[in-house]
Design a protein around this motif. Sequence first.
Motif, short mmCIF file in Angstrom:
data_model
loop_
_atom_site.label_atom_id
_atom_site.label_comp_id
_atom_site.label_asym_id
_atom_site.label_seq_id
_atom_site.Cartn_x
_atom_site.Cartn_y
_atom_site.Cartn_z
N THR A 4 30.46 40.25 48.05
CA THR A 4 30.87 40.43 46.65
C THR A 4 32.36 40.14 46.49
O THR A 4 32.79 39.65 45.45
CB THR A 4 30.54 41.84 46.12
N VAL A 5 33.14 40.44 47.52
CA VAL A 5 34.58 40.15 47.46
C VAL A 5 34.79 38.64 47.48
O VAL A 5 35.58 38.10 46.69
CB VAL A 5 35.34 40.82 48.63
N MET A 6 34.07 37.95 48.34
CA MET A 6 34.19 36.48 48.40
C MET A 6 33.80 35.86 47.06
O MET A 6 34.49 34.97 46.56
CB MET A 6 33.32 35.95 49.54
N ASN A 7 32.71 36.33 46.46
CA ASN A 7 32.28 35.82 45.16
C ASN A 7 33.32 36.12 44.08
O ASN A 7 33.60 35.29 43.21
CB ASN A 7 30.93 36.42 44.77
N ALA A 8 33.90 37.32 44.13
CA ALA A 8 34.91 37.71 43.14
C ALA A 8 36.15 36.81 43.24
O ALA A 8 36.70 36.39 42.22
CB ALA A 8 35.29 39.18 43.32
N ILE A 9 36.57 36.52 44.44
CA ILE A 9 37.75 35.66 44.63
C ILE A 9 37.46 34.25 44.14
O ILE A 9 38.30 33.61 43.49
CB ILE A 9 38.20 35.68 46.11
N THR A 22 43.24 36.72 35.43
CA THR A 22 42.19 37.49 36.09
C THR A 22 42.75 38.32 37.23
O THR A 22 43.68 37.89 37.91
CB THR A 22 41.12 36.53 36.64
N ARG A 23 42.16 39.50 37.42
CA ARG A 23 42.50 40.34 38.57
C ARG A 23 41.22 40.75 39.26
O ARG A 23 40.20 40.99 38.62
CB ARG A 23 43.25 41.61 38.14
N VAL A 24 41.26 40.83 40.59
CA VAL A 24 40.15 41.34 41.38
C VAL A 24 40.55 42.70 41.91
O VAL A 24 41.65 42.86 42.44
CB VAL A 24 39.79 40.40 42.56
N GLN A 25 39.66 43.67 41.74
CA GLN A 25 39.88 45.00 42.31
C GLN A 25 38.71 45.34 43.21
O GLN A 25 37.55 45.09 42.85
CB GLN A 25 40.02 46.06 41.21
N THR A 26 39.02 45.89 44.37
CA THR A 26 37.99 46.22 45.35
C THR A 26 37.95 47.71 45.63
O THR A 26 38.92 48.43 45.38
CB THR A 26 38.24 45.49 46.68
N ALA A 27 36.82 48.15 46.14
CA ALA A 27 36.62 49.57 46.42
C ALA A 27 37.41 50.05 47.63
O ALA A 27 37.61 51.24 47.80
CB ALA A 27 35.13 49.85 46.64
N PHE A 28 37.85 49.14 48.47
CA PHE A 28 38.68 49.50 49.61
C PHE A 28 39.83 48.52 49.72
O PHE A 28 39.80 47.43 49.15
CB PHE A 28 37.88 49.58 50.92
N ARG A 29 40.86 48.90 50.44
CA ARG A 29 42.10 48.12 50.47
C ARG A 29 41.91 46.76 51.15
O ARG A 29 41.42 46.68 52.27
CB ARG A 29 43.19 48.92 51.18
N VAL A 33 44.26 39.90 49.33
CA VAL A 33 43.42 39.11 48.43
C VAL A 33 43.06 39.79 47.12
O VAL A 33 42.61 39.14 46.17
CB VAL A 33 42.10 38.67 49.14
N ALA A 34 43.24 41.11 47.04
CA ALA A 34 42.85 41.83 45.83
C ALA A 34 43.57 43.17 45.75
O ALA A 34 44.12 43.64 46.74
CB ALA A 34 41.33 42.06 45.84
#
Length: 169
Positions: A4-9, A22-29, A33-34
Amino acid sequence: MLATVMNAIFLQATMESIGIPTRVQTAFRMSEVAESYIRRRAVRHLEKGRVVIFAAGTGNPIFTTDTAAVLRCAEINAEVVLKATNVDGVYDDNPRRNPSACLHDTLTYEVTSKDLSVMDMTAITLCQENNIPVVVFNLNKPGNISKAIKGERVGTLIGGTWNSLVART
């Protein structure tokens, strides 16, 4: 979660290439990349007109990405969940196995009791409890993302009416 991170990027790069901040935010650090998910920061990005893409689920493997998406929508007071899939919406049967399967235009949140494979029960329940409609649409058809974002009829609407969805957008 990593997919999901790869798709978001990839989505971020695509959107920014056409001028959409656009900004990508992830559930963990993953600071290279985000950004890490912080609700207030996400809301602030939205207030500034940026698109925020959430990735990596909740960071907990017990919860599905659908549940994570609905949770984030509820946290930022989003008006709708857009669920992009590889079929045109929600059918009464599997359209790949049954060519006579009928596409539903609208459904209530009771999709789980009808044994329609849309989202897991936790995600649908969160949508119902927070009054967040879901639009299920085909990601692979050109123009569908734009239609979904604009509140136009595309796919299946769960938990709302098309008129009320257009009024929200």
